[in-house]
Design a protein around this motif. Structure first.
Motif, short mmCIF file in Angstrom:
data_model
loop_
_atom_site.label_atom_id
_atom_site.label_comp_id
_atom_site.label_asym_id
_atom_site.label_seq_id
_atom_site.Cartn_x
_atom_site.Cartn_y
_atom_site.Cartn_z
N LEU A 186 17.25 17.31 51.94
CA LEU A 186 17.16 18.40 51.29
C LEU A 186 16.52 17.64 49.55
CD1 LEU A 186 17.43 21.37 50.50
CD2 LEU A 186 19.66 20.86 49.26
N VAL A 187 14.81 17.48 50.23
CA VAL A 187 14.16 17.54 49.34
C VAL A 187 14.30 18.40 48.33
CG1 VAL A 187 11.52 17.21 49.08
CG2 VAL A 187 12.82 16.52 51.32
N MET A 243 18.34 9.12 44.29
CA MET A 243 18.08 9.88 45.33
C MET A 243 18.30 9.21 46.68
SD MET A 243 15.68 10.86 43.65
CE MET A 243 13.86 11.45 44.88
N ASN A 244 18.55 10.73 47.50
CA ASN A 244 19.16 10.31 48.96
C ASN A 244 18.27 10.08 50.27
OD1 ASN A 244 21.55 11.54 48.06
ND2 ASN A 244 20.57 13.58 47.67
N TYR A 245 16.86 9.83 49.83
CA TYR A 245 16.37 9.08 50.53
C TYR A 245 15.23 7.74 49.99
CZ TYR A 245 13.97 12.91 48.34
OH TYR A 245 13.87 14.10 47.65
N ARG A 246 14.65 6.93 50.31
CA ARG A 246 13.43 6.15 50.25
C ARG A 246 12.44 6.54 49.98
NH1 ARG A 246 15.85 3.94 55.08
NH2 ARG A 246 17.02 1.34 54.44
N VAL A 247 12.37 6.21 47.65
CA VAL A 247 10.74 6.56 47.16
C VAL A 247 9.90 5.13 46.67
CG1 VAL A 247 11.98 8.68 46.89
CG2 VAL A 247 12.34 7.00 45.10
N ARG A 248 9.20 5.34 46.83
CA ARG A 248 8.41 4.16 46.07
C ARG A 248 8.37 4.14 44.90
NH1 ARG A 248 4.14 2.71 48.83
NH2 ARG A 248 3.40 3.97 50.77
N GLY A 249 8.33 2.92 44.05
CA GLY A 249 8.33 2.57 43.28
C GLY A 249 9.42 1.82 42.21
N THR A 271 22.29 17.62 53.70
CA THR A 271 21.59 16.74 54.42
C THR A 271 21.84 18.62 55.45
OG1 THR A 271 22.83 16.29 56.00
CG2 THR A 271 22.40 14.57 54.64
N VAL A 272 20.20 19.08 56.30
CA VAL A 272 20.39 19.85 56.85
C VAL A 272 19.77 19.38 58.69
CG1 VAL A 272 18.83 22.19 56.95
CG2 VAL A 272 18.92 20.48 55.03
N LEU A 273 19.81 20.29 59.62
CA LEU A 273 20.13 20.21 60.98
C LEU A 273 18.33 20.27 61.19
CD1 LEU A 273 23.20 21.20 62.53
CD2 LEU A 273 23.07 19.40 62.42
#
Length: 270
Positions: A166-167, A185-191, A208-210
């Motif tokens: 979920l962004v 964060m729940n996902y990779r990000v830059r920085g 998360t979402v299907l």
């Protein structure tokens, strides 16, 4: 979330653990109440009774005007659902988020479950793999030098399962307030991400979402739903990093059972 990261002492962590165990018990009561035919308000009341009986305070009730002790989100509702008259049915995917305050220190945790019998394998995968991604993130925290290693561990599990994060919604620091720096964060990000060091207390919470990473907020200004109506899940624990290791503050065993499959053993606060 911007701002200085609040580092805690062992004694402060021990108070947070007291709050965390109350949250764990409140969520267990809510889980038991989440049966076919129950309303989400009844589920909320079960958690509220545990917190009140323990002499603690809900950190959700009244937070920016939020009207309940828990957030209860059903099916396409991913997070921040308001308990009410909705009747649960067998096969519903329900996420319950709960928190408590003891002596000014906060605990925060969330679970997802399937009411009655699952309607299909996708729902089971959604709940179980989101939970696994939480524990993968916690396990990574035990040896991480920076928080992006936690985010990567979460994403590795959810991506392999074909789930979508979920962004725009993240984990957070926790302590004298429920939501503090840093973002988790729940996902990779830059920085460059914040450094992991003793005294850090964070809430890791994959959502998360299907079907889609996109979401909308309903007219109640709280409930977050998936943009395409697909179902979501949400798991969360609050964790302390101390000089000798990590301890899951919202689990009576410090996270031992959840961490065992990853070969990580939590270290008591003493």
């Amino acid at each position: 979330m911007s701002g200085k990261i609040e580092l805690k002492t062992r004694e402060q962590m021990r108070v947070m653990a007291r709050a965390g165990v109350i949250v764990e018990r409140a969520l267990a009561a809510a889980r038991a109440a989440a049966v076919p035919g129950a309303t989400t308000r009844e589920v909320d009341a079960a958690a509220a009774a545990v917190i009140a009986d323990a002499g603690a305070t809900s950190n959700f009730l009244g937070y920016h005007g939020f009207p309940a002790t828990t957030c209860i989100s059903v099916n396409e509702e991913i997070v921040h659902g308001i308990p009410g008259d909705r009747v649960l049915a067998s096969g519903d995917v329900v996420s319950i988020d709960c928190g408590a305050i003891v002596d000014g220190w906060h605990g925060d945790s969330a679970i997802s479950l399937i009411v009655g019998e699952a309607l299909g394998g996708d729902d089971t995968k959604l709940v179980e793999q989101t939970r696994r991604s939480l524990w993968a993130g916690i396990a990574a925290l035990a040896s991480a030098s920076r928080l992006d290693e936690v985010s990567a561990a979460i994403e590795d599990v959810t991506d392999a399962a074909g789930l979508y994060p979920l962004v725009g919604y993240v984990g957070h620091g926790i302590g004298t307030a429920m939501h503090q720096a840093p973002d988790v964060m729940n996902y990779r990000v830059r920085g460059r991400s914040p450094r992991v060091r003793a005294g850090l207390c964070i809430a890791i919470e994959p959502m998360t979402v299907l079907g889609t990473s996109d979401s909308e907020v309903l007219a109640d200004d709280w409930t977050v739903v998936s943009a395409d109506g697909s179902r979501g899940a949400h798991w969360e624990h609050s964790i302390a990093v101390h000089e000798d290791g990590i301890w899951v503050l919202t689990a009576a065993d410090g996270g031992a059972a959840g961490l065992a499959p990853f070969g990580v053993t939590p270290t008591p606060l003493g």
